[in-house]
Design a protein around this motif. Structure first.
Motif, mmCIF file in Angstrom:
data_model
loop_
_atom_site.group_PDB
_atom_site.id
_atom_site.type_symbol
_atom_site.label_atom_id
_atom_site.label_comp_id
_atom_site.label_asym_id
_atom_site.label_seq_id
_atom_site.Cartn_x
_atom_site.Cartn_y
_atom_site.Cartn_z
ATOM 1 N N LEU A 102 1.166 3.428 4.748
ATOM 2 C CA LEU A 102 0.648 3.338 3.181
ATOM 3 C C LEU A 102 1.038 4.707 2.693
ATOM 4 C CD1 LEU A 102 -2.651 1.276 3.516
ATOM 5 C CD2 LEU A 102 -0.445 0.558 2.091
ATOM 6 N N SER A 103 0.680 5.775 3.772
ATOM 7 C CA SER A 103 0.619 7.094 3.158
ATOM 8 C C SER A 103 2.056 7.376 2.825
ATOM 9 C CB SER A 103 0.026 7.908 4.206
ATOM 10 O OG SER A 103 0.857 8.131 5.336
ATOM 11 N N GLY A 104 3.135 6.826 3.398
ATOM 12 C CA GLY A 104 4.659 7.025 3.318
ATOM 13 C C GLY A 104 5.198 6.229 2.547
ATOM 14 N N CYS A 105 4.757 5.185 1.827
ATOM 15 C CA CYS A 105 5.382 4.135 1.015
ATOM 16 C C CYS A 105 5.570 4.680 -0.484
ATOM 17 C CB CYS A 105 4.797 2.986 0.965
ATOM 18 S SG CYS A 105 3.481 2.594 -0.001
ATOM 19 N N ASP A 106 6.691 4.180 -1.016
ATOM 20 C CA ASP A 106 6.890 4.237 -2.544
ATOM 21 C C ASP A 106 6.333 3.221 -3.369
ATOM 22 O OD1 ASP A 106 9.056 6.770 -2.316
ATOM 23 O OD2 ASP A 106 9.774 5.254 -0.982
ATOM 24 N N LEU A 107 6.097 2.307 -2.883
ATOM 25 C CA LEU A 107 5.881 1.182 -3.510
ATOM 26 C C LEU A 107 4.761 0.434 -2.615
ATOM 27 C CD1 LEU A 107 5.541 -0.974 -5.949
ATOM 28 C CD2 LEU A 107 7.383 -2.228 -5.074
ATOM 29 N N PHE A 108 3.395 0.024 -3.052
ATOM 30 C CA PHE A 108 2.558 -1.152 -2.435
ATOM 31 C C PHE A 108 2.402 -2.317 -3.269
ATOM 32 C CE2 PHE A 108 -1.874 -2.382 -1.828
ATOM 33 C CZ PHE A 108 -1.701 -2.842 -0.588
ATOM 34 N N VAL A 109 2.569 -3.390 -2.641
ATOM 35 C CA VAL A 109 2.473 -4.496 -3.359
ATOM 36 C C VAL A 109 1.345 -5.552 -2.531
ATOM 37 C CG1 VAL A 109 3.521 -6.682 -4.141
ATOM 38 C CG2 VAL A 109 4.846 -4.657 -3.926
ATOM 39 N N ALA A 110 0.450 -6.006 -3.215
ATOM 40 C CA ALA A 110 -0.553 -6.966 -2.507
ATOM 41 C C ALA A 110 -0.057 -8.372 -3.416
ATOM 42 C CB ALA A 110 -1.897 -6.502 -3.049
ATOM 43 N N ILE A 111 0.013 -9.372 -2.392
ATOM 44 C CA ILE A 111 0.268 -10.745 -2.848
ATOM 45 C C ILE A 111 -0.851 -11.744 -2.442
ATOM 46 C CG2 ILE A 111 1.997 -12.447 -2.900
ATOM 47 C CD1 ILE A 111 4.300 -10.322 -2.263
ATOM 48 N N GLY A 112 -1.442 -12.349 -3.363
ATOM 49 C CA GLY A 112 -2.300 -13.587 -2.848
ATOM 50 C C GLY A 112 -3.241 -12.950 -2.240
ATOM 51 N N THR A 113 -4.079 -11.941 -2.423
ATOM 52 C CA THR A 113 -5.200 -11.588 -1.807
ATOM 53 C C THR A 113 -6.422 -11.269 -2.748
ATOM 54 O OG1 THR A 113 -4.657 -9.062 -2.427
ATOM 55 C CG2 THR A 113 -3.787 -9.554 -0.164
ATOM 56 N N SER A 114 -7.482 -11.574 -2.397
ATOM 57 C CA SER A 114 -8.633 -11.647 -3.006
ATOM 58 C C SER A 114 -9.392 -10.283 -3.412
ATOM 59 C CB SER A 114 -9.871 -12.414 -2.427
ATOM 60 O OG SER A 114 -10.301 -11.426 -1.251
ATOM 61 N N GLY A 115 -9.144 -9.424 -2.569
ATOM 62 C CA GLY A 115 -9.764 -7.928 -2.929
ATOM 63 C C GLY A 115 -11.197 -7.996 -2.511
ATOM 64 N N ASN A 116 -11.670 -8.976 -1.737
ATOM 65 C CA ASN A 116 -13.054 -8.979 -1.335
ATOM 66 C C ASN A 116 -13.192 -8.509 0.023
ATOM 67 O OD1 ASN A 116 -14.440 -10.194 -3.564
ATOM 68 N ND2 ASN A 116 -13.185 -12.135 -3.049
ATOM 69 N N VAL A 117 -12.391 -8.323 0.928
ATOM 70 C CA VAL A 117 -12.281 -8.090 2.314
ATOM 71 C C VAL A 117 -11.680 -6.684 2.593
ATOM 72 C CG1 VAL A 117 -11.795 -8.750 4.708
ATOM 73 C CG2 VAL A 117 -12.016 -10.517 2.860
ATOM 74 N N TYR A 118 -12.654 -5.865 3.254
ATOM 75 C CA TYR A 118 -12.258 -4.428 3.551
ATOM 76 C C TYR A 118 -11.918 -4.481 4.890
ATOM 77 C CZ TYR A 118 -13.354 -2.433 -1.162
ATOM 78 O OH TYR A 118 -13.391 -2.101 -2.378
ATOM 79 N N PRO A 119 -11.189 -3.572 5.665
ATOM 80 C CA PRO A 119 -10.415 -2.501 4.890
ATOM 81 C C PRO A 119 -9.334 -2.882 3.781
ATOM 82 C CG PRO A 119 -9.861 -2.402 7.102
ATOM 83 C CD PRO A 119 -10.715 -3.627 6.802
ATOM 84 N N ALA A 120 -8.691 -4.058 3.955
ATOM 85 C CA ALA A 120 -7.648 -4.299 3.217
ATOM 86 C C ALA A 120 -7.795 -4.050 1.797
ATOM 87 C CB ALA A 120 -7.026 -5.789 3.420
ATOM 88 N N ALA A 121 -8.923 -4.402 1.379
ATOM 89 C CA ALA A 121 -9.013 -4.148 -0.279
ATOM 90 C C ALA A 121 -8.940 -2.855 -0.482
ATOM 91 C CB ALA A 121 -10.565 -4.742 -0.623
ATOM 92 N N GLU A 176 -0.032 -5.561 -8.208
ATOM 93 C CA GLU A 176 -0.641 -6.802 -7.651
ATOM 94 C C GLU A 176 0.000 -8.240 -8.219
ATOM 95 O OE1 GLU A 176 -5.248 -7.793 -7.054
ATOM 96 O OE2 GLU A 176 -4.578 -8.312 -9.137
ATOM 97 N N ILE A 177 0.316 -8.987 -7.267
ATOM 98 C CA ILE A 177 0.856 -10.349 -7.716
ATOM 99 C C ILE A 177 -0.099 -11.331 -7.137
ATOM 100 C CG2 ILE A 177 2.861 -12.281 -7.288
ATOM 101 C CD1 ILE A 177 4.638 -9.752 -6.555
#
Length: 234
Positions: A164-183, A198-199
């Motif tokens: 994550l710290s070295g990426c140019d684009l971060f994409v989240a697909i089909g996630t709820s955003g309710n569960v950490y640490p992924a959220a 976000e898709i």
């Protein structure tokens, strides 16, 4: 744009026929989280937990990757830069769709974990889970599915944060955003200067943290997005 990190959640597999965890018809409408997806539930009634996961494993044998999984495999193959797929799913549909090097932060349904020594090994979907299966490393039992339960620490977090710290684009697909640490991954990527997308069918709990959003079924939106990325890359 040379490095893309993609996080996928239950929404990408829903169109393959796998139920999401929340909402109408979700897995947790039929079983309590505390009973089938916690170490305490396994300690109370290991056979019920094993039966639940055998049911899930049986369902996974019947499903196939959908166009969203296929499109991400195509992106990995044709992009030219690095494409890292991190998934919260345990279904292996990314690999079956052709993706490589998938990071399974919540484990996999076709694996077993020894409660005694922490050894992990493969257990194909065709074979039923059995409490009598001994650990091939230490001989102890009972063994359990190699999935991360509620209250447990996800796998590979240091590796994921490095990506994550070295990426140019971060994409989240089909996630709820309710569960950490992924959220919280979008915050890490954003702080480190990455573009974020976000898709999803609808807004997640962390949609406001993304620079861009695309709405619609993953099997339609993801292939179109991949086509756009590859066209602009050419």
């Amino acid at each position: 744009m040379d490095k893309i990190v993609i996080l996928t959640g239950a929404g990408i597999s829903a169109e393959s026929g796998l139920g999401t965890f929340r909402g109408a018809g979700g897995l947790w409408e039929r079983k309590r989280v505390e009973d089938v997806a916690t170490p305490e539930g396994f300690a109370r009634d290991p056979q019920m937990v094993i039966d639940f996961y055998n049911m899930r494993r049986g369902k996974h044998r019947e499903v196939q990757p959908n166009p969203a999984h296929d499109a991400l495999a195509r992106l990995q193959a044709e992009y030219g830069g690095e494409v890292v797929i991190v998934t919260q799913n345990v279904d292996r549909l990314h690999e079956r769709g052709g993706s490589a090097g998938v990071i399974h932060m919540h484990g996999v349904l076709d694996g077993l974990l020894c409660n005694a020594c922490g050894f992990r090994w493969d257990w194909p979907f065709e074979r039923k889970l059995d409490l009598e299966t001994p650990c091939p490393s230490c001989g102890a039992g009972p063994t359990r599915p190699d999935v991360v339960w509620f209250g447990e620490m996800p796998y590979f977090l240091d590796e994921i944060e490095t990506h994550l710290s070295g990426c140019d684009l971060f994409v989240a697909i089909g996630t709820s955003g309710n569960v950490y640490p992924a959220a919280g991954f979008v915050q890490i990527a954003d702080i480190c200067g990455a573009d974020t997308l976000e898709i999803n069918l609808e807004a997640s709990a962390v949609s406001s943290g993304f620079a861009r959003q695309l709405r619609g079924p993953a099997s339609e939106v993801v292939p179109a997005w991949v086509e756009d990325v590859l066209s602009n890359r050419a």
